[in-house]
Design an enzyme around this catalytic site. Structure first.
Site, short mmCIF file in Angstrom:
data_model
loop_
_atom_site.label_atom_id
_atom_site.label_comp_id
_atom_site.label_asym_id
_atom_site.label_seq_id
_atom_site.Cartn_x
_atom_site.Cartn_y
_atom_site.Cartn_z
N THR A 345 71.85 10.15 -28.53
CA THR A 345 72.59 9.79 -27.35
C THR A 345 74.05 9.49 -27.70
O THR A 345 74.35 8.99 -28.77
CB THR A 345 71.93 8.54 -26.75
N THR A 363 72.37 12.83 -23.91
CA THR A 363 71.59 12.77 -25.14
C THR A 363 70.74 14.02 -25.35
O THR A 363 70.43 14.74 -24.41
CB THR A 363 70.64 11.54 -25.09
N ASP A 387 60.24 10.77 -24.61
CA ASP A 387 60.51 9.60 -23.77
C ASP A 387 59.44 9.41 -22.68
O ASP A 387 59.44 8.41 -21.97
CB ASP A 387 61.90 9.67 -23.14
N SER A 417 66.42 4.94 -21.39
CA SER A 417 67.02 3.60 -21.55
C SER A 417 68.54 3.66 -21.43
O SER A 417 69.22 2.66 -21.70
CB SER A 417 66.64 3.01 -22.91
N1 GLY Z 1 66.41 9.46 -25.25
C1 GLY Z 1 66.74 8.10 -25.20
C2 GLY Z 1 66.77 7.57 -23.83
O1 GLY Z 1 67.00 8.30 -22.89
O2 GLY Z 1 66.53 6.41 -23.64
#
Ligand code: GLY
Length: 536
Positions: A345, A363, A387, A417
């Site tokens: 990210t 990300t 995720d 997140s």
């Molecule tokens: N791939 C990390 C997030 O989206 O939280």
């Protein structure tokens, strides 16, 4: 000003604004540039979230999170014995790990709805094409990072050739060229954003997926849609906080924690005190327990956002916190919220001369994503399928345990997140914008930056650089940073019953911009990482 994790990308954003573009135009150009100069996380093969606040006070959020391919289903990452598949074929490595990328569609929507109208799509892509074709000088960090990821990058021919120099590796000072990515960007510049989803690039993605047991088809690419969502809004000590709603958990978890902390005088406890870290840990434990139960793609599951971020709910959750004793994550379950409401990210921040602000985090999940570069395109793909809850109740790459609501389903977006955030002064003017990279640790980095500014009176650079902690319910441990906690603070926290990680390590990395009362922009890049804030 642009604050991003690479100076060349920040400069491209500044040039766009000098040509009359607004913060949204610049954010698109920066995102494309980072795909070239920050390839381990910048991307066109991933997805993310853009939070915008216009100078007239309007706020908007664009969700360009990846979508699971139609063929994906709840048990796709589980073997016949019910065990989660690890490595190639699982949710982190290889062709099956990728969701349908959303970055280009998100930028298409941002430009059409919120661009200045003065610059065209092509104007925002073209500055990055020479960076890909003619190359740029590799930093020590990027040269050594690729080598550190050689185990899996080397398995995929285009990744091995492009990022590992066919096993000969790169060194600091080498010119790093990505001609296939340059050609892909040129196609997208010439033919427009739909090229990625329906044109030659789409065909190349679908063909390489098919040849390697991947799931993404031409139909999946054609069906991808970015979505406009209402930003999540709350307050902390009277300051409005604007952030990303589901399918990110970032905004909700941050506001839950801030709501719980509001009852205590955090400033008086002191920045790095055991007292503060105790209540922060306990509040985080409760908010992350709710994350595991309640949060997911709101188009597939009821997410009780309004209830979770209400001050009343926080007051109830806070009641169980003992100021001298840690709870255990086993004791802490998700809270009672009315469910039906009827209704790795990289982050960069852009503030344009008029005061429009973009806070953007996007990300490909892990560094170098799934490690797969699609044959002939230079496009490094995400491993965002991790995720989802590969098996509800089992930890993912980040050790996060997640529930049924976030199970894999075709067409669904995995829970994120990412926490692109904008904070206002009490008079309603923009104070600062911040975001971070680092999986669930993003939430901790962003909320502690907010606390550092509002409670401890730090400037944006101090607030981002200061040590932080992270607790995500499960595993039941408190992460802390090198030189972050003094031995006596550690003793006090252990005395309360907290389980501190054996070894300290950096917790996420953030970038942000603060606007002084006099309008001066102050850019900040985390000392844990690299990048540059460039103004004009
Ligand atoms: N791939 C990390 C997030 O989206 O939280």
């Amino acid at each position: 000003m642009v604050a991003s994790q690479h100076e060349l990308a920040s400069k491209i954003g500044v040039e766009v604004m000098k040509r009359g573009g607004n913060a949204v135009d610049a954010a698109i150009a920066v995102g494309i540039a980072l795909a070239v100069v920050y390839p381990e996380a910048g991307n066109i093969g991933g997805g993310g979230f853009m939070v915008i606040r216009f100078k007239d006070g309007r706020t908007r959020a664009i969700d360009y999170r990846e979508m699971a391919p139609a063929a994906a289903h709840r048990d796709i990452f589980v073997d016949r014995d019910g065990n989660v598949i690890r490595g190639e074929g699982g949710s982190t490595i290889g062709y099956r790990a990728s969701g349908v990328p959303g970055t280009i569609a998100g930028f298409e929507m941002a430009l059409a709805k919120f661009g200045s109208g003065k610059l065209k799509w092509r104007d925002l892509i073209e500055p990055s094409i020479p960076l890909a074709n003619d190359g740029y000088v590799l930093s020590h960090r990027l040269a050594s990072l690729a080598e550190a990821y050689k185990e899996h990058l080397s398995k995929y021919p285009d990744s091995n050739r492009i990022f590992l120099n066919n096993g000969k590796f790169f060194k600091e000072g080498d010119l790093f060229k990505q001609p296939e990515l340059g050609a892909t960007l040129k196609r997208i510049a010439d033919k427009g954003p739909r090229e990625f989803y329906e044109g030659e690039t789409a065909k190349m993605i679908a063909a390489d997926m098919k040849a390697n047991n991947g799931l993404i088809t031409l139909e999946d690419l054609k069906n991808y849609k970015a979505k406009e969502r209402a930003p999540i809004r709350g307050t902390y000590r009277g300051h409005e906080i604007i952030s990303m709603p589901p399918p990110s958990s970032g905004g909700i978890v941050m506001l839950q924690v801030l709501n719980m902390l509001e009852a205590w005088d955090i400033a008086a406890m002191g920045h790095n005190s055991a007292a503060k870290y105790h209540v922060l840990t306990e509040a985080s434990r409760r908010a992350f327990a709710d994350r595991a139960e309640y949060m997911a793609d709101p188009d597939f599951a009821d997410v009780p956002t309004v209830g979770l971020i209400s001050k009343e709910y926080a007051a109830g959750r806070r009641k169980g916190i003992d100021l001298k004793k840690a709870s255990t994550s086993q004791q802490i379950k998700f809270g009672e919220v009315a469910v039906s409401e009827g209704q790795d990210t990289t982050h960069y921040t852009v503030v344009d001369p008029e005061g429009n602000v973009v806070s953007n985090t996007y990300t490909i999940n892990d560094l170098y994503g799934s490690r797969v570069t699609i044959k002939g395109t230079g496009v490094l793909m995400n491993d965002e399928m991790d995720d989802f809850a590969a098996r509800p109740g089992m930890p993912n790459l980040f050790g996060l345990v997640q529930g049924e609501r976030n199970k894999v389903e075709g067409g669904k977006r995995p829970l994120s997140s990412m926490t692109p955030t904008i904070v206002l002064r009490k008079d309603g003017s923009v104070w600062f914008a911040v975001g971070a990279r680092g999986g669930p640790r993003i939430i901790s980095a962003v909320m502690q930056t907010v606390i550092n500014v509002i409670d401890h009176g730090m400037n944006i650079q101090q607030a981002i650089d200061s040590p932080r902690i992270h607790q995500q319910w499960l595993p039941d441990q408190v992460l802390h940073e090198p030189y972050g906690l003094s031995p006596d603070t550690i003793d006090i926290l252990r005395g309360y019953g907290h389980k501190l990680a054996d070894r300290p390590g950096n917790i996420a990395s953030a970038t942000g911009i603060m606007i002084g009362a006099d309008g001066v922009r102050y850019g900040a890049i985390d000392s844990r990482s690299d990048g540059a804030a460039v103004g004009f």
